[in-house]
Write a protein that holds these residues in place. Structure first.
Motif, PDB file in Angstrom:
ATOM      1  N   MET A 159       0.844  -1.184   0.000  1.00  0.00           N
ATOM      2  CA  MET A 159       0.000   0.000   0.000  1.00  0.00           C
ATOM      3  C   MET A 159       0.881   1.235   0.000  1.00  0.00           C
ATOM      4  SD  MET A 159      -3.224  -0.810   2.527  1.00  0.00           S
ATOM      5  CE  MET A 159      -2.354  -0.197   3.920  1.00  0.00           C
ATOM      6  N   LYS A 160       0.383   2.253  -0.679  1.00  0.00           N
ATOM      7  CA  LYS A 160       1.107   3.518  -0.751  1.00  0.00           C
ATOM      8  C   LYS A 160       0.167   4.637  -0.317  1.00  0.00           C
ATOM      9  CE  LYS A 160       2.922   6.735  -4.148  1.00  0.00           C
ATOM     10  NZ  LYS A 160       3.012   7.021  -5.575  1.00  0.00           N
ATOM     11  N   ALA A 161       0.596   5.453   0.634  1.00  0.00           N
ATOM     12  CA  ALA A 161      -0.204   6.596   1.064  1.00  0.00           C
ATOM     13  C   ALA A 161      -0.070   7.723   0.047  1.00  0.00           C
ATOM     14  CB  ALA A 161       0.254   7.077   2.437  1.00  0.00           C
ATOM     15  N   ILE A 162      -1.179   8.367  -0.243  1.00  0.00           N
ATOM     16  CA  ILE A 162      -1.209   9.538  -1.117  1.00  0.00           C
ATOM     17  C   ILE A 162      -1.562  10.722  -0.233  1.00  0.00           C
ATOM     18  CG2 ILE A 162      -2.286  10.626  -3.129  1.00  0.00           C
ATOM     19  CD1 ILE A 162      -0.901   7.992  -3.860  1.00  0.00           C
ATOM     20  N   ASN A 163      -0.722  11.743  -0.258  1.00  0.00           N
ATOM     21  CA  ASN A 163      -0.966  12.951   0.530  1.00  0.00           C
ATOM     22  C   ASN A 163      -0.603  14.172  -0.291  1.00  0.00           C
ATOM     23  OD1 ASN A 163      -1.684  11.981   3.308  1.00  0.00           O
ATOM     24  ND2 ASN A 163       0.238  10.895   3.006  1.00  0.00           N
ATOM     25  N   THR A 164      -1.382  15.226  -0.119  1.00  0.00           N
ATOM     26  CA  THR A 164      -1.091  16.509  -0.749  1.00  0.00           C
ATOM     27  C   THR A 164      -1.366  17.620   0.248  1.00  0.00           C
ATOM     28  OG1 THR A 164      -1.622  18.022  -2.560  1.00  0.00           O
ATOM     29  CG2 THR A 164      -3.411  16.630  -1.776  1.00  0.00           C
ATOM     30  N   ASN A 165      -0.577  18.668   0.159  1.00  0.00           N
ATOM     31  CA  ASN A 165      -0.830  19.823   1.029  1.00  0.00           C
ATOM     32  C   ASN A 165      -1.890  20.746   0.421  1.00  0.00           C
ATOM     33  OD1 ASN A 165       0.582  21.039  -1.036  1.00  0.00           O
ATOM     34  ND2 ASN A 165       2.337  21.627   0.214  1.00  0.00           N
ATOM     35  N   LYS A 166      -2.461  20.369  -0.730  1.00  0.00           N
ATOM     36  CA  LYS A 166      -3.531  21.138  -1.355  1.00  0.00           C
ATOM     37  C   LYS A 166      -4.900  20.754  -0.809  1.00  0.00           C
ATOM     38  CE  LYS A 166      -1.065  21.840  -5.680  1.00  0.00           C
ATOM     39  NZ  LYS A 166      -1.064  21.566  -7.125  1.00  0.00           N
ATOM     40  N   SER A 167      -4.945  19.714   0.010  1.00  0.00           N
ATOM     41  CA  SER A 167      -6.172  19.292   0.690  1.00  0.00           C
ATOM     42  C   SER A 167      -5.857  19.166   2.168  1.00  0.00           C
ATOM     43  CB  SER A 167      -6.657  17.945   0.137  1.00  0.00           C
ATOM     44  OG  SER A 167      -7.126  18.100  -1.183  1.00  0.00           O
ATOM     45  N   PRO A 168      -6.881  19.272   3.020  1.00  0.00           N
ATOM     46  CA  PRO A 168      -6.615  19.227   4.457  1.00  0.00           C
ATOM     47  C   PRO A 168      -6.055  17.879   4.908  1.00  0.00           C
ATOM     48  CG  PRO A 168      -8.977  19.250   4.024  1.00  0.00           C
ATOM     49  CD  PRO A 168      -8.303  19.444   2.712  1.00  0.00           C
ATOM     50  N   SER A 169      -5.206  17.926   5.900  1.00  0.00           N
ATOM     51  CA  SER A 169      -4.655  16.706   6.494  1.00  0.00           C
ATOM     52  C   SER A 169      -5.762  15.930   7.185  1.00  0.00           C
ATOM     53  CB  SER A 169      -3.580  17.058   7.519  1.00  0.00           C
ATOM     54  OG  SER A 169      -2.534  17.748   6.900  1.00  0.00           O
ATOM     55  N   ALA A 170      -5.542  14.653   7.326  1.00  0.00           N
ATOM     56  CA  ALA A 170      -6.487  13.806   8.046  1.00  0.00           C
ATOM     57  C   ALA A 170      -6.631  14.302   9.481  1.00  0.00           C
ATOM     58  CB  ALA A 170      -6.007  12.361   8.022  1.00  0.00           C
ATOM     59  N   ILE A 171      -7.846  14.241  10.017  1.00  0.00           N
ATOM     60  CA  ILE A 171      -8.075  14.683  11.398  1.00  0.00           C
ATOM     61  C   ILE A 171      -8.095  13.510  12.360  1.00  0.00           C
ATOM     62  CG2 ILE A 171      -9.235  16.837  10.756  1.00  0.00           C
ATOM     63  CD1 ILE A 171     -11.909  15.446  11.312  1.00  0.00           C
ATOM     64  N   GLY A 172      -7.565  12.397  11.914  1.00  0.00           N
ATOM     65  CA  GLY A 172      -7.503  11.198  12.743  1.00  0.00           C
ATOM     66  C   GLY A 172      -6.422  10.275  12.219  1.00  0.00           C
ATOM     67  N   PRO A 173      -6.380   9.054  12.728  1.00  0.00           N
ATOM     68  CA  PRO A 173      -5.352   8.097  12.310  1.00  0.00           C
ATOM     69  C   PRO A 173      -5.712   7.389  10.993  1.00  0.00           C
ATOM     70  CG  PRO A 173      -6.683   7.135  14.034  1.00  0.00           C
ATOM     71  CD  PRO A 173      -7.182   8.542  13.841  1.00  0.00           C
ATOM     72  N   TYR A 174      -5.700   8.150   9.911  1.00  0.00           N
ATOM     73  CA  TYR A 174      -5.969   7.616   8.575  1.00  0.00           C
ATOM     74  C   TYR A 174      -5.252   8.487   7.551  1.00  0.00           C
ATOM     75  CZ  TYR A 174      -9.563  11.280   8.573  1.00  0.00           C
ATOM     76  OH  TYR A 174     -10.227  12.468   8.660  1.00  0.00           O
ATOM     77  N   SER A 175      -5.162   7.996   6.329  1.00  0.00           N
ATOM     78  CA  SER A 175      -4.496   8.704   5.240  1.00  0.00           C
ATOM     79  C   SER A 175      -5.519   9.445   4.394  1.00  0.00           C
ATOM     80  CB  SER A 175      -3.756   7.713   4.346  1.00  0.00           C
ATOM     81  OG  SER A 175      -2.785   7.008   5.081  1.00  0.00           O
ATOM     82  N   GLN A 176      -5.071  10.497   3.705  1.00  0.00           N
ATOM     83  CA  GLN A 176      -5.951  11.163   2.740  1.00  0.00           C
ATOM     84  C   GLN A 176      -6.425  10.145   1.706  1.00  0.00           C
ATOM     85  OE1 GLN A 176      -3.527  14.336   1.141  1.00  0.00           O
ATOM     86  NE2 GLN A 176      -4.486  15.859   2.463  1.00  0.00           N
ATOM     87  N   ALA A 177      -5.492   9.304   1.252  1.00  0.00           N
ATOM     88  CA  ALA A 177      -5.830   8.256   0.293  1.00  0.00           C
ATOM     89  C   ALA A 177      -4.789   7.149   0.366  1.00  0.00           C
ATOM     90  CB  ALA A 177      -5.889   8.826  -1.120  1.00  0.00           C
ATOM     91  N   ILE A 178      -5.191   5.979  -0.075  1.00  0.00           N
ATOM     92  CA  ILE A 178      -4.293   4.821  -0.154  1.00  0.00           C
ATOM     93  C   ILE A 178      -4.392   4.249  -1.565  1.00  0.00           C
ATOM     94  CG2 ILE A 178      -4.020   2.401   0.557  1.00  0.00           C
ATOM     95  CD1 ILE A 178      -2.882   4.288   2.613  1.00  0.00           C
ATOM     96  N   GLN A 179      -3.232   3.985  -2.148  1.00  0.00           N
ATOM     97  CA  GLN A 179      -3.199   3.330  -3.452  1.00  0.00           C
ATOM     98  C   GLN A 179      -2.729   1.905  -3.276  1.00  0.00           C
ATOM     99  OE1 GLN A 179      -1.105   5.397  -6.561  1.00  0.00           O
ATOM    100  NE2 GLN A 179      -1.434   3.753  -8.034  1.00  0.00           N
ATOM    101  N   LYS A 180      -3.448   0.999  -3.884  1.00  0.00           N
ATOM    102  CA  LYS A 180      -3.091  -0.421  -3.904  1.00  0.00           C
ATOM    103  C   LYS A 180      -3.274  -0.870  -5.346  1.00  0.00           C
ATOM    104  CE  LYS A 180      -2.513  -4.574  -1.943  1.00  0.00           C
ATOM    105  NZ  LYS A 180      -1.364  -5.044  -1.260  1.00  0.00           N
ATOM    106  N   GLY A 181      -2.181  -1.155  -6.017  1.00  0.00           N
ATOM    107  CA  GLY A 181      -2.259  -1.481  -7.431  1.00  0.00           C
ATOM    108  C   GLY A 181      -2.777  -0.289  -8.203  1.00  0.00           C
ATOM    109  N   ASN A 182      -3.783  -0.518  -9.043  1.00  0.00           N
ATOM    110  CA  ASN A 182      -4.344   0.584  -9.817  1.00  0.00           C
ATOM    111  C   ASN A 182      -5.568   1.213  -9.148  1.00  0.00           C
ATOM    112  OD1 ASN A 182      -6.102  -1.577 -10.259  1.00  0.00           O
ATOM    113  ND2 ASN A 182      -6.498  -1.012 -12.383  1.00  0.00           N
ATOM    114  N   MET A 183      -5.835   0.834  -7.902  1.00  0.00           N
ATOM    115  CA  MET A 183      -6.978   1.365  -7.164  1.00  0.00           C
ATOM    116  C   MET A 183      -6.513   2.402  -6.141  1.00  0.00           C
ATOM    117  SD  MET A 183      -9.483  -0.291  -8.546  1.00  0.00           S
ATOM    118  CE  MET A 183     -10.833   0.113  -7.462  1.00  0.00           C
TER     119      MET A 183
END
Length: 125
Positions: free
Chosen positions: A1-25
């Motif tokens: 799994m790869k975390a996707i994060n950008t400073n152009k959107s707000p950071s997570a307000i809890g113990p989770y990622s903005q997005a997770i990439q797994k394969g092409n999903m």
């Protein structure tokens, strides 16, 4: 799994990622209508909050090298289901046919008392 994060959107307000990439999903966490420049909601009305939630999603997707056209599923959580028609008007400006699959629910309360939260699933070719 790869975390996707950008400073152009707000950071997570809890113990989770903005997005997770797994394969092409790519699985984008629910996006509240927080304007990253102010740390506050973009407005008090459903229109401005819907636009901001969608813009936050768009920023995360672009960070992952994808686009809104790659979204295959969304889930919309609304504080008031009576906002459904207004949300649809704005939502339709972000997508073209064939539209993503979607579910929309009214919920009793959202984090930070938001009016809307939207999560998405992307299939990146």
């Amino acid at each position: 799994m790869k975390a996707i994060n950008t400073n152009k959107s707000p950071s997570a307000i809890g113990p989770y990622s903005q997005a997770i990439q797994k394969g092409n999903m790519i699985f984008i966490s629910g996006q509240l209508p927080i304007d990253v420049t102010t740390g506050q909601f973009s407005g008090e009305d459903i229109q401005s909050q819907t636009v901001q939630s969608l813009e936050n999603i768009k920023n995360i997707i672009e960070e992952a090298g994808a686009s809104m056209a790659d979204i295959v599923k969304t889930t919309i959580l609304l504080k008031d289901i009576n906002d459904f028609a207004e949300v649809n008007k704005i939502y339709a400006t972000y997508f073209k046919a064939p539209f993503p699959a979607r579910a929309t629910y009214e919920v009793s309360k959202l984090p930070l008392d938001a009016l809307i939260e939207i999560e998405s699933i992307v299939c990146k070719e």
